[in-house]
Design a protein around this motif. Structure first.
Motif, PDB file in Angstrom:
ATOM      1  N   GLY A  61       0.791  -1.214   0.000  1.00 16.09           N
ATOM      2  CA  GLY A  61       0.000   0.000   0.000  1.00 16.09           C
ATOM      3  C   GLY A  61       0.827   1.268   0.000  1.00 16.09           C
ATOM      4  O   GLY A  61       0.352   2.313   0.418  1.00 16.09           O
ATOM      5  N   HIS A  63       1.944   3.076  -2.447  1.00 10.37           N
ATOM      6  CA  HIS A  63       1.591   4.086  -3.441  1.00 10.37           C
ATOM      7  C   HIS A  63       0.211   3.766  -3.998  1.00 10.37           C
ATOM      8  O   HIS A  63      -0.293   2.658  -3.839  1.00 10.37           O
ATOM      9  CB  HIS A  63       2.627   4.125  -4.575  1.00 10.37           C
ATOM     10  CG  HIS A  63       2.580   2.928  -5.476  1.00 10.37           C
ATOM     11  ND1 HIS A  63       3.172   1.728  -5.153  1.00 10.37           N
ATOM     12  CD2 HIS A  63       1.995   2.747  -6.707  1.00 10.37           C
ATOM     13  CE1 HIS A  63       2.970   0.856  -6.143  1.00 10.37           C
ATOM     14  NE2 HIS A  63       2.265   1.451  -7.083  1.00 10.37           N
ATOM     15  N   ASN A  64      -0.387   4.764  -4.629  1.00 13.72           N
ATOM     16  CA  ASN A  64      -1.698   4.538  -5.230  1.00 13.72           C
ATOM     17  C   ASN A  64      -1.718   5.057  -6.662  1.00 13.72           C
ATOM     18  O   ASN A  64      -0.684   5.498  -7.195  1.00 13.72           O
ATOM     19  CB  ASN A  64      -2.803   5.186  -4.380  1.00 13.72           C
ATOM     20  CG  ASN A  64      -2.641   6.703  -4.256  1.00 13.72           C
ATOM     21  OD1 ASN A  64      -1.898   7.336  -5.012  1.00 13.72           O
ATOM     22  ND2 ASN A  64      -3.348   7.300  -3.300  1.00 13.72           N
ATOM     23  N   ALA A  65      -2.885   5.013  -7.285  1.00 16.19           N
ATOM     24  CA  ALA A  65      -3.003   5.420  -8.693  1.00 16.19           C
ATOM     25  C   ALA A  65      -2.650   6.886  -8.885  1.00 16.19           C
ATOM     26  O   ALA A  65      -2.102   7.279  -9.927  1.00 16.19           O
ATOM     27  CB  ALA A  65      -4.426   5.146  -9.193  1.00 16.19           C
ATOM     28  N   GLN A  66      -2.950   7.718  -7.900  1.00 10.99           N
ATOM     29  CA  GLN A  66      -2.616   9.143  -7.997  1.00 10.99           C
ATOM     30  C   GLN A  66      -1.113   9.347  -8.055  1.00 10.99           C
ATOM     31  O   GLN A  66      -0.626  10.199  -8.811  1.00 10.99           O
ATOM     32  CB  GLN A  66      -3.212   9.899  -6.803  1.00 10.99           C
ATOM     33  CG  GLN A  66      -2.675  11.317  -6.617  1.00 10.99           C
ATOM     34  CD  GLN A  66      -2.864  12.201  -7.841  1.00 10.99           C
ATOM     35  OE1 GLN A  66      -3.875  12.096  -8.544  1.00 10.99           O
ATOM     36  NE2 GLN A  66      -1.906  13.070  -8.102  1.00 10.99           N
ATOM     37  N   ASP A  67      -0.357   8.571  -7.281  1.00  5.72           N
ATOM     38  CA  ASP A  67       1.099   8.692  -7.308  1.00  5.72           C
ATOM     39  C   ASP A  67       1.641   8.360  -8.700  1.00  5.72           C
ATOM     40  O   ASP A  67       2.540   9.031  -9.210  1.00  5.72           O
ATOM     41  CB  ASP A  67       1.730   7.753  -6.275  1.00  5.72           C
ATOM     42  CG  ASP A  67       1.319   8.088  -4.849  1.00  5.72           C
ATOM     43  OD1 ASP A  67       1.305   9.276  -4.497  1.00  5.72           O
ATOM     44  OD2 ASP A  67       1.001   7.153  -4.093  1.00  5.72           O
ATOM     45  N   TRP A 122       7.411   0.508  -9.663  1.00  3.69           N
ATOM     46  CA  TRP A 122       5.996   0.177  -9.563  1.00  3.69           C
ATOM     47  C   TRP A 122       5.512  -0.614 -10.783  1.00  3.69           C
ATOM     48  O   TRP A 122       4.320  -0.889 -10.910  1.00  3.69           O
ATOM     49  CB  TRP A 122       5.167   1.457  -9.455  1.00  3.69           C
ATOM     50  CG  TRP A 122       5.462   2.288  -8.239  1.00  3.69           C
ATOM     51  CD1 TRP A 122       5.986   1.854  -7.049  1.00  3.69           C
ATOM     52  CD2 TRP A 122       5.265   3.700  -8.087  1.00  3.69           C
ATOM     53  NE1 TRP A 122       6.122   2.900  -6.171  1.00  3.69           N
ATOM     54  CE2 TRP A 122       5.690   4.048  -6.766  1.00  3.69           C
ATOM     55  CE3 TRP A 122       4.761   4.709  -8.909  1.00  3.69           C
ATOM     56  CZ2 TRP A 122       5.631   5.351  -6.269  1.00  3.69           C
ATOM     57  CZ3 TRP A 122       4.710   6.007  -8.424  1.00  3.69           C
ATOM     58  CH2 TRP A 122       5.131   6.326  -7.118  1.00  3.69           C
ATOM     59  N   ALA A 194      -0.430   8.872  -1.918  1.00  9.12           N
ATOM     60  CA  ALA A 194      -0.181   8.014  -0.754  1.00  9.12           C
ATOM     61  C   ALA A 194       1.304   7.768  -0.531  1.00  9.12           C
ATOM     62  O   ALA A 194       1.706   7.421   0.574  1.00  9.12           O
ATOM     63  CB  ALA A 194      -0.901   6.672  -0.927  1.00  9.12           C
ATOM     64  N   TYR A 195       2.123   7.962  -1.572  1.00  5.16           N
ATOM     65  CA  TYR A 195       3.545   7.649  -1.487  1.00  5.16           C
ATOM     66  C   TYR A 195       4.295   8.839  -0.903  1.00  5.16           C
ATOM     67  O   TYR A 195       4.324   9.918  -1.502  1.00  5.16           O
ATOM     68  CB  TYR A 195       4.081   7.298  -2.875  1.00  5.16           C
ATOM     69  CG  TYR A 195       5.504   6.806  -2.895  1.00  5.16           C
ATOM     70  CD1 TYR A 195       5.893   5.691  -2.149  1.00  5.16           C
ATOM     71  CD2 TYR A 195       6.469   7.438  -3.678  1.00  5.16           C
ATOM     72  CE1 TYR A 195       7.200   5.230  -2.175  1.00  5.16           C
ATOM     73  CE2 TYR A 195       7.776   6.977  -3.717  1.00  5.16           C
ATOM     74  CZ  TYR A 195       8.132   5.872  -2.960  1.00  5.16           C
ATOM     75  OH  TYR A 195       9.427   5.415  -2.981  1.00  5.16           O
TER      76      TYR A 195
END
Length: 222
Positions: A61, A63-67, A122, A194-195
């Motif tokens: 978890g 990082h997310n798609a926004q990162d 990623w 999130a990152y």
């Protein structure tokens, strides 16, 4: 003499009894302190397993798609800023403009490398570099796209055709808009990312480019 020998035997027996009691007490104390619950080894194993699980969850978890979107958008955005800055060395008249351009290159080139590294880690696509000059740079013709502030191919052609005071003015005007777009993208990352390192970079972009906008507006007499 017989009485003396009998006394010695009783003393020895008593000493042996006391010694045995002390040994038993020590053993009981040792067992109790090393294994309060009776199964210390199992407790350690459970703690280690929990720690490994937490680490795995954090990695999954991290990082997310926004990162990913931030890095994939900011890389071509930075590349265009660097391309614009490259022109200043031979076309700008003002030393202030030349110094600003050099500062932009020094700041954004390393960030491009850093974000490319994130995307590779990623297993996400790294935006392709320009293949034949600035016109082929990803996002070059999408100034109103998801990458705000990007210059069009016509804008870049215009800038390349200028020199002296005319270049300085056009460069500053375009770079103000470019920086405003980068700040908007960075603020989205701060709000939705999130990152940690990406959010830290976004914060740095907002701070540094806001300061540069202030300086450019002063040079433009605004």
């Amino acid at each position: 003499m017989a009485s003396r020998r009998s006394l010695l035997r009783r003393t020895a027996a008593l000493a042996a009894t006391v010694t045995a009691a002390v040994v038993l007490a020590a053993c009981g104390s040792s067992d109790s302190s090393s294994s309060p619950s009776g199964h210390t080894g199992h407790d350690t194993g459970a703690t280690s397993a929990a720690g490994a699980s937490d680490t795995a969850s954090a990695a999954q978890g991290s990082h997310n798609a926004q990162d990913v979107s931030f890095a994939q958008g900011m890389i071509p955005h930075h590349r265009q800023a660097v391309a614009m800055a490259d022109l200043a060395a031979s076309r700008a008249k003002s030393q202030q403009v030349k110094d600003l351009a050099a500062k932009i290159e020094q700041a954004q080139d390393p960030e491009i490398d850093t974000m490319s590294g994130w995307l590779k880690a990623w297993d996400a696509k790294v935006p392709a570099a320009a293949m034949s000059g600035m016109e082929s740079m990803p996002g070059m013709d999408h100034s109103d796209s998801e990458m705000p502030g990007m210059m069009s191919g016509d804008d870049m052609d215009k800038l390349k055709g200028l020199s002296g005071d005319a270049f300085d003015k056009a460069f500053l005007q375009m770079m103000v808009s470019h920086h405003e777009g980068a700040i908007a993208m960075a603020k989205t990352e701060q709000a939705k990312g999130a990152y940690g390192p990406a959010m830290t970079m976004a914060k740095s972009i907002v701070t540094s480019q806001s300061s540069e906008i202030t300086g450019m507006n002063k040079m433009l007499g605004r």
